[in-house]
Design a protein around this motif. Sequence first.
Motif, mmCIF file in Angstrom:
data_model
loop_
_atom_site.group_PDB
_atom_site.id
_atom_site.type_symbol
_atom_site.label_atom_id
_atom_site.label_comp_id
_atom_site.label_asym_id
_atom_site.label_seq_id
_atom_site.Cartn_x
_atom_site.Cartn_y
_atom_site.Cartn_z
ATOM 1 N N VAL A 119 2.894 -33.009 45.170
ATOM 2 C CA VAL A 119 3.698 -33.324 46.351
ATOM 3 C C VAL A 119 5.162 -32.963 46.137
ATOM 4 C CG1 VAL A 119 4.597 -35.213 47.764
ATOM 5 C CG2 VAL A 119 2.140 -35.081 47.250
ATOM 6 N N PHE A 120 5.743 -33.378 45.009
ATOM 7 C CA PHE A 120 7.174 -33.133 44.793
ATOM 8 C C PHE A 120 7.462 -31.698 44.381
ATOM 9 C CE2 PHE A 120 7.226 -37.830 44.399
ATOM 10 C CZ PHE A 120 8.142 -38.078 45.411
ATOM 11 N N ASN A 121 6.459 -30.991 43.892
ATOM 12 C CA ASN A 121 6.645 -29.560 43.632
ATOM 13 C C ASN A 121 6.607 -28.741 44.920
ATOM 14 O OD1 ASN A 121 7.100 -29.365 40.877
ATOM 15 N ND2 ASN A 121 4.919 -29.440 40.378
ATOM 16 N N HIS A 122 5.940 -29.268 45.951
ATOM 17 C CA HIS A 122 5.794 -28.517 47.198
ATOM 18 C C HIS A 122 6.711 -29.011 48.314
ATOM 19 C CE1 HIS A 122 2.108 -27.171 45.161
ATOM 20 N NE2 HIS A 122 2.124 -26.145 46.014
ATOM 21 N N TYR A 123 7.310 -30.176 48.172
ATOM 22 C CA TYR A 123 8.171 -30.700 49.237
ATOM 23 C C TYR A 123 9.603 -30.210 49.030
ATOM 24 C CZ TYR A 123 10.658 -33.920 52.290
ATOM 25 O OH TYR A 123 11.478 -34.451 53.263
ATOM 26 N N ASP A 124 10.059 -29.454 50.026
ATOM 27 C CA ASP A 124 11.436 -28.960 49.968
ATOM 28 C C ASP A 124 12.177 -29.172 51.275
ATOM 29 O OD1 ASP A 124 10.219 -27.178 51.633
ATOM 30 O OD2 ASP A 124 10.501 -25.424 50.340
ATOM 31 N N GLY A 125 11.628 -29.997 52.143
ATOM 32 C CA GLY A 125 12.286 -30.315 53.402
ATOM 33 C C GLY A 125 11.920 -29.384 54.532
ATOM 34 N N THR A 126 11.311 -28.239 54.232
ATOM 35 C CA THR A 126 10.946 -27.304 55.320
ATOM 36 C C THR A 126 9.704 -27.778 56.052
ATOM 37 O OG1 THR A 126 9.670 -25.964 53.775
ATOM 38 C CG2 THR A 126 11.975 -25.353 54.103
ATOM 39 N N SER A 127 8.826 -28.469 55.342
ATOM 40 C CA SER A 127 7.683 -29.119 55.958
ATOM 41 C C SER A 127 7.819 -30.618 55.740
ATOM 42 C CB SER A 127 6.366 -28.636 55.329
ATOM 43 O OG SER A 127 6.192 -27.253 55.526
ATOM 44 N N SER A 128 7.232 -31.391 56.621
ATOM 45 C CA SER A 128 7.371 -32.845 56.489
ATOM 46 C C SER A 128 6.688 -33.341 55.233
ATOM 47 C CB SER A 128 6.790 -33.543 57.715
ATOM 48 O OG SER A 128 5.379 -33.430 57.722
ATOM 49 N N PHE A 129 7.213 -34.464 54.726
ATOM 50 C CA PHE A 129 6.621 -35.092 53.544
ATOM 51 C C PHE A 129 5.173 -35.481 53.827
ATOM 52 C CE2 PHE A 129 5.943 -38.628 50.566
ATOM 53 C CZ PHE A 129 6.361 -38.027 49.386
ATOM 54 N N ALA A 130 4.920 -35.996 55.049
ATOM 55 C CA ALA A 130 3.560 -36.410 55.424
ATOM 56 C C ALA A 130 2.591 -35.234 55.390
ATOM 57 C CB ALA A 130 3.564 -37.043 56.811
ATOM 58 N N SER A 131 3.034 -34.058 55.827
ATOM 59 C CA SER A 131 2.137 -32.889 55.847
ATOM 60 C C SER A 131 1.810 -32.408 54.438
ATOM 61 C CB SER A 131 2.775 -31.759 56.663
ATOM 62 O OG SER A 131 3.929 -31.245 56.007
ATOM 63 N N VAL A 132 2.781 -32.528 53.523
ATOM 64 C CA VAL A 132 2.517 -32.131 52.139
ATOM 65 C C VAL A 132 1.501 -33.087 51.499
ATOM 66 C CG1 VAL A 132 3.538 -31.790 49.853
ATOM 67 C CG2 VAL A 132 4.779 -31.044 51.887
#
Length: 814
Positions: free
Chosen positions: A643-656
């Motif tokens: 999750v934290f490797n793929h979350y960069d703000g461009t997609s929602s946290f919920a979607s990741v």
Amino acid sequence: MQVLKFGGTSVANAENINKAIDIIATAAQRGPTIVIVSALGGVTDALIEASQRAAAGDETYREHLQAIEQRHLDTVKALVPVANQSAVLSAIKRRCNELDAICDSVFALGELSPRTQDRVMSFGELMSSQMVAARVQAASLRCQWLDSRELIRTNSRFGAAEVDFAVTNQQIKNLITESEQQVYLVPGFIAADAQGATTTLGRGGSDYSAAIFAGAVHADVLEIWTDVSGMMTADPRLVTSAKAIPHISYKEAMELSHFGAKVLYPPTIQPVMQLGIPLWIKNTFAPADHGTLIEVDSPPNHTIVRGISSIGSIALLNLEGSGMVGIPGFSKRLFGALAQERINVILITQSSSEHSISVAVSSTDAPRAKTAVDEEFAYEIASNKVEPLRLETGLAIVALVGENMKDHPGVSGRMFGALGHNGVNIRAIAQGSSEKNISTVIQSHDVRKAINVLHEAFFQTEYKQVNLFIVGAGNVGSKLLGQLAQQQDYLLEKLRLQLRVIAVANSKKYVINDEGLDLNTWQEELQEGEPMELTQLVANIQARNLRNAVFVDITASAQVAECYAALLEKSISVVACNKVACSSAYANYANLKSLAREFNANFLFETNVGAGLPIIGTLNDLLRSGDVVNRIQAVLSGTLNYVFNHYDGTSSFASVVQRAQDEGYTEPDPRLDLSGTDVMRKILILAREAGVVMEMDDITNDSFLPASCMEGDVAAFYEQLAVHEAHFRQLYEQAAAAGKKLKFVARYENDKAAVGLQQVGPEHDFFTLQGKDNVVLFYTNRYVEQPLVVKGAGAGADVTASGVFADMIRAARV
């Protein structure tokens, strides 16, 4: 001269008798042949039943007698050519009329003496032998029917008469030497005392009759024709991989036959052994098979154990008391009391302190034995010098037999180790001074498992069979079963392991098959399975009592985890992907580990931490080699790392998070991952494995989730993640602004543990951790500055399944 004996199955019907006739005809071409036959299969039991009914005043005995008569008449008509039937039908009818008259008298008197019982039982062999003789004569062979009652002289111990060999041998020699027949047809089992009264030689006595004739005429060979191709390494009804024994010595054969190898009646061997007459065990229905040749000395072989045998329905008599110590004569009195009741002692064992002595007898003799022994020691019991005889029933004897055992140390240890590892409790042990036999008394319900375990340990060089019970057939379970199907041939060839999946279960249904499920069609079989009831499944597993059993839990169910103790207590190993048990109360965790040690089972749970990574195994290796763990730092959630490797703000946290769940990285309930609960469980398990007594409440959790995310169900969880998107974006941006990454880190040091979200910089070992990877840093007395690092994929169905698979192999190879 040669002697051939055909058992009840070999003369059960006209078809079988014709097979025996072919064998007799072939033998007669080699020289004069004496043929001994048993009663038609099942007839002796039918005669006993009829006579007992008559004695009890039950008029249905006549129906039984009529059925016996009709069976013999029908057999004659199917067996003997019409032109030759009249004489033998008349002879059979006369025998049946005589039998009717005897049973009518028994009915009138309401009494069945042992002498009368012997007379009734004799009719089976008398009628079968006359039928076979008629068929031999119809085959154009010179055949003389002999009444063994005129040749074998015994005492008057009806039911198990003892042979007077001096008289018997002379009578047989005189008759045989005065005749020049090709075939002599003789009824087995029966004889007569000096007054001419019919006696019997004990059940299985037809073998004995054959040996008596063979010894009397100094036969070149004695052949016992039965329905199996010789003596086997174990009972083929219990051990499917049992093998025929091509050669065996008399002494080994006597040991095996004494301990339940029913293909041979124990006293049979004595008359032929004394003269060194070879004895063949052959199969009437497969005459070309080699069978078993029994001789004085069998050829050299490389097998330590020759065979495994068993006796069921055993009772153990235990005589104990301090008054026995140092006092001579107790054993003599014990055995005298049993002998007075004609009770046969099968096994004897005595403690070196002389405080106790145990003997095994048939369960049917046990009540009489207890009464006799308690009466014999009534004074000592009353004065508290000896305790009343203690009786244990529901037992059996399993014995290893082999002359080579005396030359190989460690056989007993190997035997007891194999039994102990499979939870077979040994109640008594006996080993003869010749070291040809090691006998153990065990529970009757453990016999099948015990014999299979021992056969595997001493004979099964091809493979070891492991029986798997798998609960959890979802994503990981399906992958595991696929890996098993793929690797079956490899495991059999390279590791000599045959892994059989006996049961598969999910939350709704289970399917179980004692022969193993087809790993290509298990899904279809599961759909048609029984409704899932966990207690019933566990009871089924325990009742099957299979050897090398492994229970595999691929669920997250607390209910399934609660079953581990009951399974371990039955020496069923447990492989757990489920983290509930090891992260439950410390007392429960410690109890499961203790049960595994106590009952020689494995409790393995490598996939509790790091999926397929060897984290727990590495930790255990460090400790076993004497190292001490001082500190652990770890990223233990593949989900959170993903999750934290793929979350960069461009997609929602919920979607990741949703993507991580869709790809199978999360727990069934992703809140366990994101709340830190799953990581808490993992660091707790590592701390406990490092030797620390710790509970979940002792672990500090610095959670990054807003409290509202933990309320409601999973759908509500995702809704709250969306509501708090700004919170997650802020966490990311703060770390990114500092040139750092977010990692959910678990820490253990100084007997304390904590988990929480951290910002880590480029200098940190965790900074470059990619995807769903896990990493554990072990700082120990040996790894002080540079930690021991275990790193790799820590989530995913395939890698988790492979970790479970590896634990199964470990459990199987112990």
